[in-house]
Design a protein around this motif. Structure first.
Motif, PDB file in Angstrom:
ATOM      1  N   UNK A  95       0.853  -1.261   0.014  1.00  0.00           N
ATOM      2  CA  UNK A  95      -0.141   0.008  -0.155  1.00  0.00           C
ATOM      3  C   UNK A  95       0.908   1.307  -0.118  1.00  0.00           C
ATOM      4  N   UNK A  96       0.892   2.174  -1.074  1.00  0.00           N
ATOM      5  CA  UNK A  96       1.455   3.409  -1.300  1.00  0.00           C
ATOM      6  C   UNK A  96       0.677   4.545  -1.565  1.00  0.00           C
ATOM      7  N   UNK A  97       1.188   5.777  -1.103  1.00  0.00           N
ATOM      8  CA  UNK A  97       0.513   6.824  -1.509  1.00  0.00           C
ATOM      9  C   UNK A  97       1.300   7.296  -2.886  1.00  0.00           C
ATOM     10  N   UNK A  98       2.566   7.839  -2.695  1.00  0.00           N
ATOM     11  CA  UNK A  98       3.365   8.248  -3.954  1.00  0.00           C
ATOM     12  C   UNK A  98       4.935   8.246  -3.319  1.00  0.00           C
ATOM     13  N   UNK A  99       5.582   7.314  -3.937  1.00  0.00           N
ATOM     14  CA  UNK A  99       7.037   7.354  -3.553  1.00  0.00           C
ATOM     15  C   UNK A  99       7.695   8.711  -4.101  1.00  0.00           C
ATOM     16  N   UNK A 100       7.102   9.272  -5.134  1.00  0.00           N
ATOM     17  CA  UNK A 100       7.564  10.978  -5.553  1.00  0.00           C
ATOM     18  C   UNK A 100       7.367  11.976  -4.530  1.00  0.00           C
ATOM     19  N   UNK A 101       6.034  11.859  -3.859  1.00  0.00           N
ATOM     20  CA  UNK A 101       5.683  12.819  -2.830  1.00  0.00           C
ATOM     21  C   UNK A 101       4.744  12.125  -1.857  1.00  0.00           C
ATOM     22  N   UNK A 102       5.362  11.849  -0.672  1.00  0.00           N
ATOM     23  CA  UNK A 102       4.392  10.976   0.210  1.00  0.00           C
ATOM     24  C   UNK A 102       3.147  12.008   0.652  1.00  0.00           C
ATOM     25  N   UNK A 103       3.195  13.057   0.381  1.00  0.00           N
ATOM     26  CA  UNK A 103       1.895  13.912   0.502  1.00  0.00           C
ATOM     27  C   UNK A 103       1.168  14.224  -0.508  1.00  0.00           C
ATOM     28  N   UNK A 104       1.370  13.649  -1.628  1.00  0.00           N
ATOM     29  CA  UNK A 104       0.669  13.914  -2.811  1.00  0.00           C
ATOM     30  C   UNK A 104      -0.909  13.662  -2.627  1.00  0.00           C
ATOM     31  N   UNK A 105      -1.707  14.541  -3.098  1.00  0.00           N
ATOM     32  CA  UNK A 105      -3.198  14.570  -3.018  1.00  0.00           C
ATOM     33  C   UNK A 105      -3.785  14.160  -4.421  1.00  0.00           C
ATOM     34  N   UNK A 106      -4.793  13.606  -4.456  1.00  0.00           N
ATOM     35  CA  UNK A 106      -5.594  12.919  -3.187  1.00  0.00           C
ATOM     36  C   UNK A 106      -4.664  11.640  -2.963  1.00  0.00           C
ATOM     37  N   UNK A 107      -4.751  11.532  -1.275  1.00  0.00           N
ATOM     38  CA  UNK A 107      -3.820  10.636  -0.704  1.00  0.00           C
ATOM     39  C   UNK A 107      -4.632   9.277  -0.830  1.00  0.00           C
ATOM     40  N   UNK A 108      -3.919   8.231  -1.313  1.00  0.00           N
ATOM     41  CA  UNK A 108      -4.322   6.777  -0.832  1.00  0.00           C
ATOM     42  C   UNK A 108      -4.804   6.633   0.283  1.00  0.00           C
ATOM     43  N   UNK A 109      -6.258   6.088   0.160  1.00  0.00           N
ATOM     44  CA  UNK A 109      -6.779   6.147   1.352  1.00  0.00           C
ATOM     45  C   UNK A 109      -8.139   5.162   1.153  1.00  0.00           C
ATOM     46  N   UNK A 110      -7.881   3.793   1.153  1.00  0.00           N
ATOM     47  CA  UNK A 110      -8.882   2.760   0.614  1.00  0.00           C
ATOM     48  C   UNK A 110      -9.625   2.334   1.939  1.00  0.00           C
ATOM     49  N   UNK A 111     -10.843   1.905   1.768  1.00  0.00           N
ATOM     50  CA  UNK A 111     -11.641   1.437   2.987  1.00  0.00           C
ATOM     51  C   UNK A 111     -11.891  -0.090   2.763  1.00  0.00           C
ATOM     52  N   UNK A 112     -11.440  -0.950   3.490  1.00  0.00           N
ATOM     53  CA  UNK A 112     -11.537  -2.244   3.095  1.00  0.00           C
ATOM     54  C   UNK A 112     -11.946  -3.154   4.221  1.00  0.00           C
ATOM     55  N   UNK A 113     -13.181  -3.763   4.118  1.00  0.00           N
ATOM     56  CA  UNK A 113     -13.628  -4.590   5.226  1.00  0.00           C
ATOM     57  C   UNK A 113     -13.592  -6.149   4.779  1.00  0.00           C
ATOM     58  N   UNK A 114     -13.286  -7.025   5.697  1.00  0.00           N
ATOM     59  CA  UNK A 114     -13.183  -8.338   5.318  1.00  0.00           C
ATOM     60  C   UNK A 114     -12.308  -9.065   4.258  1.00  0.00           C
ATOM     61  N   UNK A 115     -11.022  -9.237   4.763  1.00  0.00           N
ATOM     62  CA  UNK A 115     -10.081 -10.015   3.730  1.00  0.00           C
ATOM     63  C   UNK A 115      -9.326 -11.077   4.290  1.00  0.00           C
ATOM     64  N   UNK A 116      -9.081 -12.052   3.743  1.00  0.00           N
ATOM     65  CA  UNK A 116      -8.004 -13.247   4.220  1.00  0.00           C
ATOM     66  C   UNK A 116      -6.911 -13.088   3.562  1.00  0.00           C
ATOM     67  N   UNK A 117      -5.847 -12.925   4.135  1.00  0.00           N
ATOM     68  CA  UNK A 117      -4.595 -12.969   3.519  1.00  0.00           C
ATOM     69  C   UNK A 117      -3.630 -13.990   3.973  1.00  0.00           C
ATOM     70  N   UNK A 118      -3.352 -14.979   3.068  1.00  0.00           N
ATOM     71  CA  UNK A 118      -2.560 -16.214   3.372  1.00  0.00           C
ATOM     72  C   UNK A 118      -1.287 -16.331   2.706  1.00  0.00           C
ATOM     73  N   UNK A 119      -0.126 -16.456   3.462  1.00  0.00           N
ATOM     74  CA  UNK A 119       1.114 -16.429   2.939  1.00  0.00           C
ATOM     75  C   UNK A 119       1.507 -17.763   2.660  1.00  0.00           C
ATOM     76  N   UNK A 120       2.881 -18.343   2.289  1.00  0.00           N
ATOM     77  CA  UNK A 120       3.081 -19.676   2.538  1.00  0.00           C
ATOM     78  C   UNK A 120       4.425 -19.942   3.173  1.00  0.00           C
ATOM     79  N   UNK A 121       4.237 -20.387   4.326  1.00  0.00           N
ATOM     80  CA  UNK A 121       5.192 -20.604   5.296  1.00  0.00           C
ATOM     81  C   UNK A 121       6.235 -21.845   4.708  1.00  0.00           C
TER      82      UNK A 121
END
Length: 456
Positions: free
Chosen positions: A284-310
């Motif tokens: 999740x990034x906003x901007x590597x060029x300007x961290x304060x760039x607008x509009x700012x990345x600001x997603x709204x996310x409910x209910x996720x399952x993130x599974x890696x691979x040990x």
């Protein structure tokens, strides 16, 4: 499956394609589209797009199945019928003002030899409405058993919603995107699978399974899987597009990635990584060029399952949030990553967390290799553990049914997931009310039936 290089072929053609010689000549002309996808400046893009016109159509017969070859620009509305298969030869652009309609059950193959890619330009639409019993499948033209990541380009959608980079151009020269229309519609993706895509032209110049580039909230994305992609599974470059019931499996890089000011919503997401080669569940990034760039990345996310691979050498972090990004992340299950479950990185992002504009809450983090809440690299002064504890996040076994099974995974949560009370999503017409954490309901395993776990 489809393999143009080795299958016996007879041809039926319209217009210019009157004999086999002309078909061979047509194959050599794909350099125009290939050059556009693989390299070139903005000036080169404009010229190549103008030359890549489609006025004729080729139909070839492969083992009794009629295959329509698509190439160049589609300048008028077109419907892809389930009576045919379709081959993307080179970069296929749906031009501004045109609508590409895809019927349920259609199979579309990206040609390996020409880096077949489907690009939806600004002002055009894709209406891909499959069903659970007849999903639309976009895949490699390789035979089963020889399919692999990175064999074709994938799906790129360009919209007119805002980004914090203004109007810009996509990776791999995939066209202009961005603008001032947050409700812009690029069409519908419903019950769609994108498999074995993500061609790599050079380091840091790869295509994602699906790239949403400045795509607006008028676009519908519902029941979509990206499987075995060479680069990121799903990536948002700015825009306001909303996602629901989206699954990414076996991506070589990040499963979900966004930057440049994505402010959309998502609900019911699932990630399963394969540890032979994988990066972050969420990057999740906003901007590597300007961290304060607008509009700012600001997603709204409910209910996720993130599974890696040990079990694998790769599969890094569950959630890596950095570069000034904000957002609300609630009702997650994050488990099995080899580095950390949650890493909030760099000062601009810490400021968002301290101000309450970045929230990770009511979630479960379990058995992530270097810590559930920590820093991937050196300590940067932010206490992820304290942040997580203050937001009702728990370190407990959610009892997922069979999350690490690569041939028949099951992400249904068990009784252990009841240790966390789910947060109520906004009642805004997009989010559904929930009584569980994770991306899959105990009573509705939406990932079964229309998805795939095949790895070649």
């Amino acid at each position: 499956m489809l393999n143009i290089g080795s299958a016996p072929v007879s041809t039926g053609r319209r217009g210019l394609y009157q004999n086999y010689l002309f078909l061979l000549m047509a194959i050599f002309t794909v350099g125009f589209a290939l050059a556009y996808v693989g390299c070139g400046s903005d000036e080169e893009e404009t010229g190549i797009e103008a030359e890549a016109e489609v006025a004729e159509e080729t139909i070839i017969d492969i083992d009794g199945r009629q295959v329509v070859v698509l190439e160049g620009r589609l300048n008028a509305d077109k419907t892809l019928s389930a009576a045919y298969d379709y081959l993307l030869r080179g970069a296929v652009f749906v031009a501004e003002g045109a609508t590409l309609t895809i019927e349920p059950g259609v199979k579309i193959y990206g040609e390996q030899a020409t880096n077949g890619t489907l690009i939806i330009a600004q002002g055009s639409k894709i209406m891909a409405e499959g069903t659970a019993s007849a999903p639309i499948v976009m895949s490699s033209d390789a035979f089963e058993g020889s399919r692999a990541r990175g064999q074709w380009g994938g799906l790129i959608i360009n919209g007119r919603a805002p980004t914090n980079q203004g109007i810009t151009f996509g990776e791999g020269d995939t066209g202009a995107f961005g603008g001032n229309s947050p409700a812009d519609s690029s069409g519908v993706l419903r019950y769609v699978r994108v498999e074995y895509a993500g061609i790599e032209f050079s380091p840091d110049n790869e295509l994602n399974g699906i790239a949403f580039q400045g795509v607006g909230s008028g676009t519908v994305v519902d029941h979509v899987q990206v499987h075995m992609n060479q680069d990121d599974g799903v990536e948002m470059f700015g825009g306001t597009v909303n996602l629901k019931y989206v699954m990414v499996t076996g991506a070589r890089d990040d499963s979900f990635d966004w930057t440049d000011g994505w402010t959309g919503k998502a609900q019911f997401l699932v990630v399963q990584q394969y540890g032979d080669d994988a990066d972050n569940g969420f990057e999740v990034d906003n901007s590597s060029k300007d961290n304060e760039a607008q509009p700012r990345s600001a997603a709204t996310i409910y209910n996720a399952t993130l599974v890696g691979d040990p079990a694998g050498p790769e599969s890094d972090n569950g959630m890596l949030i950095r570069e000034g990004a904000a957002g609300v992340f609630a009702n997650f299950i994050v488990t099995g990553f080899n580095k950390v479950g949650l890493d909030i990185n760099n000062e601009a992002t810490h400021a968002q967390a301290d101000s309450g504009k970045l929230v990770v809450k009511n979630s479960i983090f379990f058995q992530n290799g270097k810590g559930n809440f920590s820093d991937e690299k050196d300590d940067d002064g932010f206490d992820e553990t304290a942040f997580a504890a203050a937001n009702n996040n728990k370190e407990t076994d959610p009892g997922l049914a069979d999350p690490f099974n690569k041939s028949a995974p099951n992400f249904t949560p068990g009784a252990g997931a009841n240790a966390v009370t789910p947060a109520n999503p906004p009642a805004d017409g997009f989010f559904e009310p929930v009584d569980f954490v994770g991306g899959v309901s105990p009573s509705n395993n939406w990932t079964v039936g229309w998805t795939t776990s095949a790895q070649n």
